[in-house]
Design a protein around this motif. Structure first.
Motif, mmCIF file in Angstrom:
data_model
loop_
_atom_site.group_PDB
_atom_site.id
_atom_site.type_symbol
_atom_site.label_atom_id
_atom_site.label_comp_id
_atom_site.label_asym_id
_atom_site.label_seq_id
_atom_site.Cartn_x
_atom_site.Cartn_y
_atom_site.Cartn_z
ATOM 1 N N UNK A 50 25.141 10.194 40.498
ATOM 2 C CA UNK A 50 25.770 9.320 41.483
ATOM 3 C C UNK A 50 25.235 7.895 41.407
ATOM 4 N N UNK A 51 24.007 7.724 40.895
ATOM 5 C CA UNK A 51 23.377 6.399 40.960
ATOM 6 C C UNK A 51 23.065 5.790 39.596
ATOM 7 N N UNK A 52 23.100 6.595 38.527
ATOM 8 C CA UNK A 52 22.735 6.040 37.228
ATOM 9 C C UNK A 52 23.376 6.847 36.097
ATOM 10 N N UNK A 53 23.760 6.167 35.002
ATOM 11 C CA UNK A 53 24.291 6.881 33.842
ATOM 12 C C UNK A 53 23.184 7.366 32.902
ATOM 13 N N UNK A 54 21.928 7.076 33.222
ATOM 14 C CA UNK A 54 20.821 7.463 32.352
ATOM 15 C C UNK A 54 20.688 8.976 32.256
ATOM 16 N N UNK A 74 16.673 11.923 48.326
ATOM 17 C CA UNK A 74 16.769 12.208 46.898
ATOM 18 C C UNK A 74 17.577 11.125 46.185
ATOM 19 N N UNK A 75 18.608 10.616 46.835
ATOM 20 C CA UNK A 75 19.386 9.529 46.242
ATOM 21 C C UNK A 75 18.512 8.286 46.056
ATOM 22 N N UNK A 76 17.725 7.944 47.069
ATOM 23 C CA UNK A 76 16.821 6.793 46.956
ATOM 24 C C UNK A 76 15.781 7.026 45.865
ATOM 25 N N UNK A 94 28.189 5.550 52.225
ATOM 26 C CA UNK A 94 27.481 5.734 50.955
ATOM 27 C C UNK A 94 27.601 7.172 50.465
ATOM 28 N N UNK A 95 27.550 7.350 49.150
ATOM 29 C CA UNK A 95 27.707 8.682 48.580
ATOM 30 C C UNK A 95 26.632 9.645 49.064
ATOM 31 N N UNK A 131 6.687 10.469 57.950
ATOM 32 C CA UNK A 131 7.891 11.292 57.873
ATOM 33 C C UNK A 131 9.169 10.477 58.036
ATOM 34 N N UNK A 132 9.047 9.188 58.232
ATOM 35 C CA UNK A 132 10.226 8.338 58.415
ATOM 36 C C UNK A 132 10.811 7.993 57.047
ATOM 37 N N UNK A 133 11.599 8.905 56.523
ATOM 38 C CA UNK A 133 12.217 8.739 55.209
ATOM 39 C C UNK A 133 13.724 8.939 55.344
ATOM 40 N N UNK A 134 14.457 8.555 54.291
ATOM 41 C CA UNK A 134 15.906 8.726 54.331
ATOM 42 C C UNK A 134 16.549 7.986 55.482
ATOM 43 N N UNK A 135 16.019 6.787 55.784
ATOM 44 C CA UNK A 135 16.438 6.073 56.993
ATOM 45 C C UNK A 135 17.908 5.670 56.984
ATOM 46 N N UNK A 136 18.535 5.625 55.815
ATOM 47 C CA UNK A 136 19.961 5.304 55.774
ATOM 48 C C UNK A 136 20.782 6.326 56.561
ATOM 49 N N UNK A 137 20.273 7.540 56.625
ATOM 50 C CA UNK A 137 20.972 8.577 57.376
ATOM 51 C C UNK A 137 20.999 8.255 58.862
ATOM 52 N N UNK A 138 19.995 7.529 59.356
ATOM 53 C CA UNK A 138 19.911 7.228 60.777
ATOM 54 C C UNK A 138 21.146 6.473 61.272
#
Length: 259
Positions: free
Chosen positions: A35-39, A170-172, A130-131, A91-98
């Protein structure tokens, strides 16, 4: 005498079950990287990324379980997630979900209708999410498997938040691992040190094993194990959780090499 709330320790058979269960399968992890890179992503990088995500969600669940135990509840609710984050900033991770979860409505653009029911805000309805948010449903089976491995139960809203945070994290992680490859190392390397007000922060130790990840070795077309480990040092700024995630990920990588 006041009864003390139950405490949940990661030791004995429970720890073994958490380490033995791979809740996030390689095809899912590879899909997130795509989803984020062609590598190209190596097998060991996939295993390490899955391990780090599992460690992070395990710590969040542990913190939520302690919060629930203080209220004599066995089933986890979103409020326990907020309590866990309030008590442990690591534990404040994945903040985009917020921005997309009613649980974090104080930080998001959600609105309420006349009866107080949470509904999507017009701004978010018009924009393409976002995906990582769109693909959060892919993490539900893994989250439920992880909850079972810890003997935890959770209401659907809590499962929703755990899968959303896992997807965004995981996306980040994948995005930062690709950046490490492109830039040839970690350019934003850093750590958090707790010091008393007025005291200078201690200088980084030249023997710090994390510093070894700041310079990359390898080709510029493949994301490898060390690239994901380096990305972990970017995503996890706290010392305890970051070190635990790195340690468990290295154990997984060694098992892969041995196999």
């Amino acid at each position: 005498m006041t009864a003390q709330p139950a405490r949940f320790e990661r030791s004995g058979p429970e720890t073994a079950s958490v380490m033995d269960v791979p809740p996030f399968k390689p095809p899912l992890v590879k899909a997130v990287f795509r989803d984020v890179t062609p590598m190209h992503v190596s097998r060991s990088a996939v295993r390490v990324a899955a391990s780090v995500t599992r460690t992070v969600l395990t710590e969040i669940i542990d913190g939520a379980r302690r919060a629930a135990a203080e209220e004599s509840r066995k089933r986890l609710v979103p409020g326990d997630l907020l309590s866990a984050i309030d008590r442990n900033v690591e534990l404040e991770v994945g903040s985009e979900w917020y921005n997309h979860s009613p649980t974090f409505q104080g930080l998001t653009g959600v609105v309420h209708d006349a009866e107080g029911v949470i509904v999507p805000s017009p701004e978010h309805s018009r924009s393409r999410r976002p995906s990582a948010v769109v693909g959060a449903h892919r993490f539900e089976a893994g989250v439920r498997k992880l909850l079972r491995s810890q003997g935890a139960m959770a209401v659907p809203a809590m499962v929703r938040d755990l899968r959303g945070i896992g997807s965004v994290f995981l996306t980040d992680l994948a995005r930062d691992a690709a950046m490490v490859v492109r830039e040839g190392g970690v350019k934003r390397f850093g750590s958090v040190a707790l010091v008393m007000p007025g005291e200078p922060a201690p200088p980084p130790s030249p023997k710090d094993p994390l510093l070894a990840l700041s310079t990359r070795r390898g080709d510029g077309r493949t994301i490898g194990r060390d690239d994901v480990l380096a990305a972990t040092t970017i995503q996890l700024f706290g010392g305890n959780l970051r070190q635990r995630a790195l340690t468990e990920a290295r154990e997984v990588a060694q098992d892969t090499s041995a196999g």
